[in-house]
Write a protein that holds these residues in place. Structure first.
Motif: not given
Length: 354
Positions: A162, A164, A170, A172, A196, A263, A265-266
């Motif tokens: 990830n 992060l 985020n 992965e 994070g 943080t 999202r993708t």
């Protein structure tokens, strides 16, 4: 961070804007061949990697393996759309094939195999979406594993990592690493910061005059974000209504609203459409804004020396399709000693296998 103690060479297939190359360049490996069919991505790649040769712009299926230069490591982020959750869902809704049945993109993995079989490099790194491992009940990944491990004889290692750990995103992705000889490679050697701990403040424009204005992204003596990135009333109202409709239905769809201490999202290649997955709160204004392309670059781990010569739409697509550079720089760091060991055990120029 230059680690290579002898000449290590890599080729960059499905190169995009060069995220994997940037990671391996950083540890001292040298790129000998780049392949990318998209003309806008070629433009960004060539603006940032000033080689004497241009990116090979042909579809990789049209490139003969013997045309590719000598190399020790093959890098390939082969197209993920046939295997991604979003891509599979869309193709299903349209009645189209996905995975290896998608003849336009899904079979490009076998062009990677074709090149590996011909050149037998000391190692390779492949990148794809997390869903690759579970696609089609695991059967897709089993074909990949069997092809690389049993048919080609490479020692295989794979792990989902990830972004992060390094970036406020985020994201992965599955990382597949292979070596043509037995090694002591271990994922335990990765040095991953606590997940994070890096927040959006690290990538957002400060808008306080501490950075210089850049193009149309930021303006004025305080380098404030251009108002064109603020959502219109119409779009913001639509996104709120869409989210509320899905909330009422018990679904999780909707926009992602973030501030400096969050943080996100993708970042996806569709970000140019409405920016809904990552919207930035704005003080004193009702509507949030999209990230600027420079913020997207930072979100993927590109520093501010990275040139963005294309339109906002193309930049959003390119960064959404890119790899998170710091993740792969760390993977490159733990791969290099194994590649050097293999080279020392066979002190000869690699020859193409007929």
């Amino acid at each position: 961070m230059k680690l290579a103690t002898q000449a290590i060479r890599h080729v960059d297939l499905f190169a995009g804007i060069g995220g994997l190359r940037r990671a391996f360049d950083a540890v001292g490996s040298h790129c000998t061949f780049s392949s990318e069919w998209d003309g806008f991505s070629q433009q960004t790649y060539e603006a940032n990697f000033r080689d004497n040769r241009k990116v090979d712009g042909r579809d990789l299926r049209d490139v003969q393996a013997g045309e590719i230069d000598d190399h020790d490591i093959l890098l390939a982020g082969f197209p993920c759309q046939p295997f991604s959750i979003a891509g599979v869902s869309k193709k299903n809704s349209l009645g189209r094939d996905h995975g290896f049945a998608d003849l336009t993109q899904g079979t490009l993995f076998f062009d990677v195999v074709r090149i590996l079989k011909r050149w037998r490099p000391a190692g390779f790194l492949l990148e794809n979406v997390k869903n690759l491992k579970s696609h089609d009940g695991g059967r897709t990944f089993e074909v990949i594993r069997r092809t690389l491990e049993e048919d080609l004889g490479y020692e295989l290692h794979y792990r989902v990592i990830n972004a992060l750990h390094y970036l406020p995103q985020n994201r992965e992705r599955i990382v597949i690493v292979g070596f043509k000889e037995p090694t002591s490679f271990s994922w335990d050697r990765l040095v991953l910061p606590p997940i994070g701990q890096t927040k959006m403040s690290s990538i957002l424009h400060p808008e306080d005059g501490s950075e210089d204005p850049e193009g149309e992204y930021t303006l004025g003596p305080r380098a404030e974000v251009n108002s064109k990135y603020t959502l219109s009333d119409k779009l913001w109202n639509y996104l709120q209504g869409y989210a509320e409709k899905h909330r009422a239905a018990g679904n999780g769809f909707g926009y992602g609203l973030v501030g400096p201490d969050d943080t996100c999202r993708t970042l996806s290649a569709r970000y140019y459409k409405d920016g809904s997955e990552i919207l930035v709160k704005q003080d004193g204004r009702r509507n949030p804004r999209r990230l600027t392309p420079r913020e997207c670059a930072r979100l993927m781990g590109y520093d501010d020396t990275f040139r963005i010569p294309v339109s906002d739409t193309q930049a959003y697509k390119q960064f959404g399709n890119s790899v998170a550079v710091p993740v792969f720089e760390e993977v490159a760091r733990i791969m290099l000693p194994e590649i050097e060991r293999i080279k020392k055990s066979k002190p000869q120029t690699l020859q193409a296998v007929a």
